[in-house]
Design an enzyme around this catalytic site. Structure first.
Site, PDB file in Angstrom:
ATOM      1  CE1 TYR A  97      19.032  13.374 -90.387  1.00 33.02           C
ATOM      2  CE2 TYR A  97      18.116  11.504 -91.556  1.00 33.02           C
ATOM      3  CZ  TYR A  97      18.439  12.123 -90.370  1.00 33.02           C
ATOM      4  OH  TYR A  97      18.179  11.506 -89.177  1.00 33.02           O
ATOM      5  CE  LYS A 122      16.161  14.919 -89.382  1.00 38.31           C
ATOM      6  NZ  LYS A 122      15.593  13.546 -89.490  1.00 38.31           N
TER       7      LYS A 122
END
Length: 307
Positions: free
Chosen positions: A133, A161
Site C-alpha cells: 500500500y 494499492k
C-alpha cells in the site's frame, strides 16, 4: 479475488467512542447486497491509527465473522515498526482472511532498500497474500516502481494499492512486473482512468456510501465498457472530490451517518467531526447524484437500516 470495487471500510463508533458492532454488521450486509467485491478492514479509512491493538484485531475478526464467507475480508496489518507489522499479520493466520494490506512505514522515512527489506521480512513471516500500500501523501514515504518490481518477485506479495493519483505509475510498474501481479487504485478520483490503463480494481472510499454504483463502475471497466463506466462516474465525481474535503475518514463517516448507514459519525481524537460549512458542501454534492433518492427508497424497504 483482488479485483473490482473493494471498500476501504469505515469503523463505526458509538457516541462514547467504542466500536459499534451493530452498525458494523449493517455495513457488512450492505456491501454484500450491493456487490462490493471485498472489504478492507482496519485500513486508513477504518481509523487504524487511533484504535488499540486489541480493538484492531477484534474489528477484523468480527468483520470476518459477520461476512460468513460471503465476501472476502482483507486486514490492514501495516506499521512503521517491522516487527509490529509481523506480529499483527500473524494474528490473522488461519482466520479465513483473504489477505493483508500493508502500508509503507510512516514517519521514519526509510530508503528504498529499507522498504524492500521491511516488506520482504513481513512476507516471509506468513503465507497470507500481501498487498503493498503506497500513499505518500499520508506517510511521507514513496514506494517507487523499481522497488515494487523487486518485491513482486516474492511469492506471496501479489498486489499493490497505488494511491499516489499519478497515472504514469501504472505503465511504469506494468513494464517491470509479471502479468499476474495485480495493480489496484487507491484514489477514487483517478480510479477509472487507472483501470483503463490496466488496473484491476479500486480500493474505494466512495464505495462506503455508493457501494452499488462503484461495483457497477468497476464491473463495466473490467468488461471493457468504458462508455458506461464513464457515464456512471460522472455522477460520482463530486463525491470523489468532496469526500476528501477534510482528512479521511471525517467526511465519509459523516455522510454514512447522514444517510443512515451508521448511528453516529463519532471519531477519535485527534480527528473531529466535519465542520458545518463542509456539511453543506457535501449535501449539495449528494444532491447531484441519485443517492438521496436511493437511500430514501432503501429505508422504506429496510435494505439499509435493518439488513
Amino acid at each position: 479475488m483482488f479485483a473490482g470495487s473493494m471498500v476501504a471500510l469505515i469503523t463505526p463508533m458509538s457516541e462514547n467512542g467504542n466500536v459499534d458492532y451493530k452498525s458494523l454488521e449493517k455495513l457488512v450486509n450492505y456491501h454484500i447486497a450491493s456487490g462490493t467485491k471485498a472489504i478492507i478492514s482496519m485500513g486508513t479509512t477504518g481509523e487504524c491509527a487511533t484504535l488499540k491493538r486489541n480493538e484492531h484485531i477484534n474489528v477484523v475478526l468480527k468483520t470476518i465473522e459477520l461476512a460468513m464467507g460471503r465476501i472476502p475480508v482483507i486486514a490492514g496489518t501495516g506499521s512503521n515498526v517491522t516487527e509490529d507489522a509481523i506480529s499483527l499479520t500473524k494474528q490473522f493466520q488461519n482466520k479465513d482472511i483473504a489477505g493483508c494490506l500493508t502500508i509503507t512505514p510512516y514517519y521514519n522515512c526509510p530508503t528504498q532498500e529499507g522498504l524492500y527489506q521491511h516488506f520482504k521480512k513481513i512476507a516471509e513471516s506468513t503465507d497470507l497474500p500481501q498487498i503493498l500500500y503506497n500513499v505518500p501523501s499520508r506517510t511521507g514515504c514513496d514506494l517507487l516502481p523499481q522497488t515494487v518490481a523487486r518485491l513482486a518477485k516474492i511469492k506471496n506479495i501479489v498486489a499493490l494499492k497505488e494511491a499516489t493519483g499519478n497515472l504514469t505509475r501504472v505503465s511504469q510498474i506494468q513494464e517491470l512486473v509479471s502479468k499476474q501481479f495485480i495493480l489496484l487504485s487507491g484514489d477514487d478520483r483517478s480510479g477509472l482512468d487507472f483501470m483503463q490503463l490496466g488496473g484491476k480494481g479500486i480500493v474505494s472510499v466512495t464505495a462506503n456510501i455508493a457501494a452499488r454504483e462503484m461495483a457497477d463502475l468497476c464491473t463495466y471497466a473490467i468488461q471493457g465498457d468504458f462508455v458506461s463506466a464513464r457515464n456512471l462516474n460522472k455522477h460520482l465525481r463530486l463525491l470523489h472530490k468532496y469526500l476528501f474535503i477534510e482528512s479521511n475518514p471525517i467526511p465519509v463517516k459523516w455522510v454514512c451517518q447522514y444517510l443512515g448507514l451508521i448511528a453516529t459519525d463519532t471519531l477519535r481524537l485527534p480527528l473531529i467531526s466535519l465542520t458545518n460549512i463542509n456539511q453543506q458542501i457535501i449535501k449539495k454534492a449528494l444532491q447531484s447524484t441519485e443517492l438521496l433518492k436511493i437511500y430514501s427508497s432503501s429505508r422504506n424497504t429496510s435494505l439499509v437500516c435493518n439488513s
